[in-house]
Structures are given as structure tokens and as C-alpha cells.
Design a protein around this motif. Structure first.
Motif, mmCIF file in Angstrom:
data_model
loop_
_atom_site.group_PDB
_atom_site.id
_atom_site.type_symbol
_atom_site.label_atom_id
_atom_site.label_comp_id
_atom_site.label_asym_id
_atom_site.label_seq_id
_atom_site.Cartn_x
_atom_site.Cartn_y
_atom_site.Cartn_z
ATOM 1 N N SER A 121 0.861 -1.188 0.000
ATOM 2 C CA SER A 121 0.000 0.000 0.000
ATOM 3 C C SER A 121 0.890 1.229 0.000
ATOM 4 O O SER A 121 1.484 1.568 1.041
ATOM 5 C CB SER A 121 -0.916 0.011 1.227
ATOM 6 O OG SER A 121 -1.752 -1.128 1.257
ATOM 7 N N PRO A 122 1.052 1.925 -1.144
ATOM 8 C CA PRO A 122 1.928 3.100 -1.203
ATOM 9 C C PRO A 122 1.514 4.168 -0.198
ATOM 10 O O PRO A 122 0.332 4.308 0.147
ATOM 11 C CB PRO A 122 1.770 3.579 -2.643
ATOM 12 C CG PRO A 122 1.334 2.365 -3.401
ATOM 13 C CD PRO A 122 0.476 1.592 -2.453
ATOM 14 N N LEU A 123 2.490 4.919 0.269
ATOM 15 C CA LEU A 123 2.248 6.013 1.197
ATOM 16 C C LEU A 123 1.791 7.259 0.449
ATOM 17 O O LEU A 123 2.166 7.481 -0.699
ATOM 18 C CB LEU A 123 3.531 6.351 1.967
ATOM 19 C CG LEU A 123 4.215 5.228 2.731
ATOM 20 C CD1 LEU A 123 5.528 5.737 3.333
ATOM 21 C CD2 LEU A 123 3.303 4.668 3.809
ATOM 22 N N VAL A 124 1.006 8.071 1.110
ATOM 23 C CA VAL A 124 0.733 9.423 0.642
ATOM 24 C C VAL A 124 1.769 10.321 1.312
ATOM 25 O O VAL A 124 1.815 10.391 2.552
ATOM 26 C CB VAL A 124 -0.689 9.882 1.006
ATOM 27 C CG1 VAL A 124 -0.892 11.338 0.616
ATOM 28 C CG2 VAL A 124 -1.720 8.983 0.334
ATOM 29 N N PRO A 125 2.647 10.963 0.563
ATOM 30 C CA PRO A 125 3.690 11.781 1.184
ATOM 31 C C PRO A 125 3.100 12.792 2.165
ATOM 32 O O PRO A 125 2.105 13.451 1.886
ATOM 33 C CB PRO A 125 4.350 12.470 -0.016
ATOM 34 C CG PRO A 125 4.147 11.506 -1.145
ATOM 35 C CD PRO A 125 2.777 10.934 -0.916
ATOM 36 N N GLY A 126 3.719 12.853 3.340
ATOM 37 C CA GLY A 126 3.306 13.796 4.366
ATOM 38 C C GLY A 126 2.189 13.311 5.272
ATOM 39 O O GLY A 126 1.900 13.953 6.282
ATOM 40 N N LYS A 127 1.565 12.183 4.952
ATOM 41 C CA LYS A 127 0.459 11.687 5.767
ATOM 42 C C LYS A 127 0.984 10.765 6.873
ATOM 43 O O LYS A 127 1.851 9.928 6.641
ATOM 44 C CB LYS A 127 -0.535 10.912 4.894
ATOM 45 C CG LYS A 127 -1.752 10.395 5.659
ATOM 46 C CD LYS A 127 -2.740 9.692 4.726
ATOM 47 C CE LYS A 127 -3.940 9.156 5.506
ATOM 48 N NZ LYS A 127 -4.917 8.464 4.612
ATOM 49 N N LEU A 128 0.428 10.928 8.082
ATOM 50 C CA LEU A 128 0.819 10.089 9.206
ATOM 51 C C LEU A 128 0.177 8.702 9.117
ATOM 52 O O LEU A 128 -1.014 8.585 8.799
ATOM 53 C CB LEU A 128 0.414 10.739 10.525
ATOM 54 C CG LEU A 128 1.271 11.916 11.004
ATOM 55 C CD1 LEU A 128 0.570 12.640 12.145
ATOM 56 C CD2 LEU A 128 2.654 11.435 11.438
ATOM 57 N N TYR A 129 0.971 7.681 9.407
ATOM 58 C CA TYR A 129 0.485 6.303 9.431
ATOM 59 C C TYR A 129 1.035 5.618 10.685
ATOM 60 O O TYR A 129 2.036 6.050 11.274
ATOM 61 C CB TYR A 129 0.976 5.515 8.213
ATOM 62 C CG TYR A 129 0.457 5.985 6.884
ATOM 63 C CD1 TYR A 129 -0.740 5.504 6.372
ATOM 64 C CD2 TYR A 129 1.192 6.896 6.119
ATOM 65 C CE1 TYR A 129 -1.204 5.917 5.127
ATOM 66 C CE2 TYR A 129 0.731 7.315 4.880
ATOM 67 C CZ TYR A 129 -0.470 6.828 4.390
ATOM 68 O OH TYR A 129 -0.925 7.248 3.154
#
Length: 630
Positions: A556-564
Motif C-alpha cells: 500500500s503506497p504512502l501518501v507523502p506527508g500523511k501520518l500512518y
């Protein structure tokens, strides 16, 4: 295919069950007519010869065709049994199934099988099992895994044909398969008492587990030593490839006799095409190579051994298998040492041979010696200092949250309570950063790692089990890796497992275990622990591909800048932090000494401390953590 293997293809019939003893039906030794074992002081005695033991090489037709040549593979194995079995003595089998007998070879001294006079029978038998156990009333079988040494077909690196190789011989021992000698004559196991134990280190250990999880009748106990239980975890970790591309096919090539490597290339090419190196994700390919998922089928007992500092077959192999054994209430014992990839014969020789002897006597000869009434776990705390415990993780262990705290010009802290205010710390992923740079000088700010230290401990703090890191973070790229390291900062003498020899030094002196023949003795070089005084100890570690944060099956690719949330286990441990020492938690991106591939993303990572922690399995839980000063 050779001439002999071709003639066996025709007219093979299954032997009737009456040809061998049924498991559990063998009469006690005292009721047997003719020769019998002798038990004294709770163990079988060496009353049978070794030089005059019966030696055979036998072949069974398997249920599989690994090389797709249209013919089922032939599995070869060498048998040694007391001469008295020809006069009615019924004995169990100790089997070591291996792919290594003619290539890498076995043991600390790399012993290969050897037929010195060319008569088709072994003159030199690797390891001490034959020398020691045959005179005590056991048969020993050394089995060539499919595609290796005298077996036909091609290796599949823990694929189905590998996993079923030993089962073919156990089926023969229990009357469900046919064995022939080199002349094509049918040979029956009318000397067998119906009980078989399997033993082996590393690949051999995995084959013991693989055989047990088939549920095959007649396999009574297994002794896996440092064996891979989840082959995905041997080459991957949470989506990160930890061994080089095409490792599975490369190992298959290593164990194949050089003369057959060209022939087996199509099988290796198929392995390379199916292994998923392009993603590192879990798939059906790896499910085929999992033994943990089938533990519920095991009918045998298990004596499990592993080095807590094994960086070849890492300790999560033993822990996942052990947890599953406990869940399904499999009769079991566990040894954990401070060494790396080392056989207990070369770590704690005298006690190991005694334990193994009593274990096999109990399970295979049904000698009532009380071994199952003893503590379940033997654990090496420091060099040659062993403890026993009722179970592992040690009873009284509690998962305890320890929160990361912001730093003030240096390392951050560790506390049992989270920070009250939102706080973010930033570091840059450096794919070239080495492990020593990650863990040394923890009080010094570095751009490519974050360090969190406890205050010096006031009392010992004991962890037992699998730590888990739970991070809340954001990256400026669609993918990155995370690494975490648990470190003991404090000077002490420890087993030097990171040095040459994996924690042992091989000496020039020998000691002997068993009887001899003119071509084979039971003498092996002695060893001693390699120890060193150091200012720190890498206790355990773990890694994660951020895209596999939800599942190792799907990225599942990350959305840049989003916290996970990024939660991942470290390797299991059993470790005591001493008073005056400091506990360190190191957070990095890439971890090149754990991963075989550099992370190309070079992300900048923001770590939200309010929701970031390490969950430690602390003996005594929060109360013990408070007492230690956390």
C-alpha cells in the motif's frame, strides 16, 4: 536417470502393514525374544557392536516428480543398524534428512558421506549419531533430500518435494512404501519397532519440521536445531528482502551435485521466476514453505534448539514455531543459547548428548526416565551459565509499553508514560548507513537516526519474548523502510557472537562419543566459548517495508506527508539488562546489514512521539519496569 533408478519404476507394490511393527505396538524390551536393549541408570547401554553393524543403501520411489521428467523421483538413504536386528532385535530409527551430504557437508568439521571402497555402502558417516546410538540399540538413517547426492530429481529449496523427501522413508519403515537395494531387490524393515525420530541442524532441521507437519504416522519425535520454520522469514522480513535476489534458486544450485546442475537449471529458473523478488511480498510460493501454519497436524513431540544470536536462521523461526506448538499443546522442550548458528554439540556437548540420549530413549524406546517431568526450557544466560524455566516466554512476562520521549540536544528518553504535548522528530533515510554508526555514540545527534535512552537502571530488567515497535510517522516519499534496534549500553563480558565462529572457538583437542570402525570414529574437535568485554550489546532488531504496514501480502503506497501507524516485531529475545546499564532504542530508515537491498527512496521521516513506543515483554511487567527505574 541412471540404469538402476530406471528398473525400479516397474512393478512396485506397497508392502502390507504386517511387514513392520505398528507405531506403539512394539513389546517392551523385556518381552522380546532373542537380543534386547539393556537399560541401566535410566538410559540404554552400548551393548551392540558398531564395526559389525549392518550397513545398507536403499532407494524408495517417491510420490512426486520434481524435475518434471514424467517419472517419480527416487529418494536414497543409508541405513546402519545393530547386527542383532538380523536375529530379531526391534529398534527405532534416528534419521537426519539433509541436502548437504555431498556438497556443503555436516557439522563443525564439514563431514561428507564417503564410500571409500566403492562398494555402494558408506564407510564414513557424518556426525556422531551412528557411533553413539547404534551400539545403544538404534538404527540411524542419513537420507539424501530429493535432487541431492544419490537421490534423483532436483532440489526445490523447501518446496513440496524437499518437504516430502523424508516421509517416503518413514512410509517404508511403517509398511506403506517399498525400498529396494542397488540390485533391485525388495528390502523390508522387519527390524523396525515402529518409532522414528528426526534430527538435524539448519536445512536439516527444517526438513524435520516439514516432515512432522505432514502428520505422517510413525514419526514420534523431532529435534530441529536452528532450522527455518517460515522460509519467507529466512529471505524476507515484513516485506523487506533480507537475502540477495534469486537466493532460493542459488541455494538449490549449491546443494545440487555439480554434475547435475545444468540438468536442474530449468527447476531453478522456475523457482527464480516465482519467488517474487520484485516486491518482497508474501505469496503462495512462500506459503508452500511455511511449517508454522500446519503445526496442528503434528503427531510427534519436539525438542527445539536455537541460538538467540543466530543471524543466519534468525530467532523468529524458533519463536513462531514454539508459539504454535504451545497453542496446540504439542509435547515439547526448548533450548536457547547465547551463540549464533551453532550446534549444541559444539556449545554444551556433554549435557546435550545426555539430554538427547534420554530424549530418544523416552520417545523411541519408551524408557521411563522422567525427562518430560523436568523444566521445559534450558536457557543460557551468559557464557556457559545455564538456567532452567517452566516455559518460554518466562511465566510472569507482561507486555509493557515504553514510550519514546523527545531529546534536548542529544538522545531522547524512554518512559512508561507518553509525552503530553505533540512532539515531532525528523531524520533522513541513509541506505549506506552501517549498523555500528546506528548504535554507537547514542548521545550524539546524527541526521540519519533517532536514539532514545533510559536513565541508568536501578535494578535488573528482564525481557522474555518478542518486542514490538509501534511508530506513528510520515514520510515525504511513497515508500520507505523502517528499522529499529534495541541496545544494552553498559560494559560487560559477553559471548562474542558477532565475531568469527559465531560465539565459539574450535580447539585442536578432541573427545569421543561412541564406538569406532576402521574407517569411522566418533571423535570431534572440542570447542570453547568466545567471550569479549564490550561497552554495548545489540540485543535485538527488526525491519519493515512501509508499504507492507497493513499486510506482507499486499503493498500500500504512502501518501507523502500523511501520518500512518507502523507496527512491527523485533526478533525474539531473552535478555537481562543489568543495574547501571541504559536501555537504548534506535530508529532508522534503511538497515543495510539486515536487508540485502538498498532502499532507493531516501525519504525524510517525521516521527510523532506522542504515539510512538516500544512494547517490551518484561518479566514482572510494569511493576518490574518501575523498580528498574523506567
Amino acid at each position: 536417470m541412471g540404469r538402476i533408478s530406471r528398473i525400479w519404476r516397474v512393478g512396485l507394490a506397497v508392502l502390507p502393514m504386517a511387514a513392520v511393527a505398528v507405531l506403539g505396538a512394539a513389546p517392551p524390551a523385556s518381552a522380546q525374544r532373542g537380543p534386547s536393549i539393556v537399560v541401566r541408570d535410566g538410559v540404554t547401554q552400548p551393548v551392540f557392536g558398531y564395526a559389525d553393524a549392518i550397513r545398507e543403501r536403499l532407494f524408495v520411489t517417491s510420490t512426486f516428480d520434481s524435475d518434471s521428467d514424467g517419472q517419480r523421483d527416487i529418494i536414497a538413504f543409508d541405513v546402519m543398524r545393530p547386527k542383532a536386528t538380523a536375529d530379531g532385535l526391534k529398534v527405532p530409527v534416528i534419521m537426519d534428512a539433509s541436502p548437504y551430504y555431498s556438497t556443503v557437508c555436516r557439522g563443525n568439521e564439514s563431514e561428507c558421506k564417503a564410500d571409500l571402497d566403492g562398494d555402494g555402502l558408506l564407510d564414513r558417516w557424518p556426525l556422531f549419531y551412528d557411533n553413539y546410538f547404534v551400539p545403544r540399540g538404534y538404527a540411524v538413517i542419513l537420507l539424501d533430500m530429493v535432487g541431492t547426492n544419490n537421490s534423483t530429481g532436483c532440489p526445490t529449496t523447501n518446496g513440496t518435494p524437499d518437504n516430502l523427501s523424508a516421509k517416503q522413508a518413514i512410509d517404508w519403515l511403517n509398511g506403506r512404501n517399498v525400498a529396494r537395494n542397488a540390485a533391485g531387490q525388495v528390502v523390508r524393515a522387519d527390524w523396525h519397532n515402529g518409532r522414528t525420530g528426526m534430527i538435524g541442524k539448519s536445512y536439516d532441521g527444517s526438513l524435520a519440521m516439514a516432515t512432522a507437519v505432514t502428520g505422517v504416522k510413525g514419526l514420534t519425535t523431532i529435534v530441529p536445531i536452528s532450522g527455518p520454520a517460515e522460509y519467507y522469514d529466512y529471505t524476507r522480513s515484513n516485506g523487506v528482502i533480507t537475502r540477495g535476489n534469486s537466493y532460493v534458486s542459488s541455494l538449490a544450485n549449491t546443494v545440487t551435485n555439480p554434475a547435475r546442475r545444468d540438468y536442474c537449471k530449468p527447476v531453478r529458473d522456475a523457482l527464480g521466476a516465482a519467488d517474487g523478488d520484485e516486491t518482497g511480498d508474501y505469496s503462495a510460493f512462500w506459503s508452500e514453505r511455511s511449517y508454522v501454519k500446519n503445526v496442528d497436524k503434528i503427531k510427534s513431540s519436539v525438542l527445539l534448539y536455537h541460538g538467540l544470536n543466530d543471524d543466519n536462521v534468525r530467532p523468529d523461526h524458533f519463536s513462531k514455531f514454539w508459539y504454535a506448538l504451545a497453542e496446540h499443546k504439542v509435547p515439547r522442550k526448548l533450548w536457547l543459547s547465547q551463540e549464533g548458528h551453532v550446534d549444541p554439540f559444539d556449545s554444551r556437548r556433554t549435557v546435550w548428548v545426555d539430554t538427547l540420549h534420554r530424549w530418544f530413549d523416552f520417545w523411541l524406546h519408551q524408557v521411563r526416565n522422567g525427562i518430560m517431568d523436568e523444566p521445559r526450557v534450558d536457557l543460557e544466560r551468559s557464557a556457559d551459565v545455564w538456567e532452567t524455566h517452566a516455559d518460554w516466554p518466562i511465566p510472569g512476562t507482561r507486555e509493557t509499553e515504553v514510550f519514546l520521549q523527545p531529546g534536548t540536544g542529544g538522545a531522547g528518553g524512554l518512559d512508561l508514560a507518553p509525552v503530553r504535548e505533540a512532539s515531532t522528530e525528523t531524520f533522513a533515510d541513509d541506505p549506506a548507513q552501517r549498523q555500528d554508526a546506528m548504535i554507537n555514540n547514542p548521545d550524539t545527534v546524527q541526521p540519519n537516526r533517532l536514539a532514545y535512552l533510559s536513565e541508568p537502571l536501578r535494578a535488573p530488567l528482564h525481557i522474555s519474548g518478542t518486542p514490538v515497535v509501534e511508530l506513528r510517522a510520515a514520510a515525504d516519499k511513497t515508500d520507505t523502510n523502517f528499522g529499529a534496534i534495541l541496545v544494552d549500553y553498559g560494559t560487560a563480558e559477553r559471548v562474542a557472537h558477532r565475531a568469527s565462529g559465531e560465539g565459539i572457538i574450535t580447539l585442536a583437542t578432541e573427545d569421543c562419543w561412541g564406538e569406532n570402525s576402521p574407517t569411522d570414529n566418533g571423535c570431534y574437535k572440542q570447542t570453547q566459548k568466545r567471550v569479549a568485554t564490550a561497552d554495548l550489546e545489540l540485543v535485538t532488531k527488526g525491519i519493515l517495508d512501509a508499504q507492507n504496514r497493513k499486510s506482507i501480502r499486499t503493498a500500500s503506497p504512502l501518501v507523502p506527508g500523511k501520518l500512518y501507524d507502523f507496527d512491527f516485531p523485533l526478533l525474539p529475545e531473552d535478555y537481562v539488562f543489568q543495574p547501571g546499564h541504559r536501555i537504548g532504542v534506535i530508529i532508522v530508515g534503511s538497515y543495510p546489514q539486515y536487508s540485502s537491498q538498498a532502499d532507493p527512496n531516501r525519504a525524510t521521516i517525521d516521527l510523532a512521539l506522542k504515539n510512538s513506543r516500544i512494547v517490551l515483554p518484561i518479566v514482572g511487567g510494569t511493576r518490574a519496569a518501575h523498580a528498574a527505574g523506567l
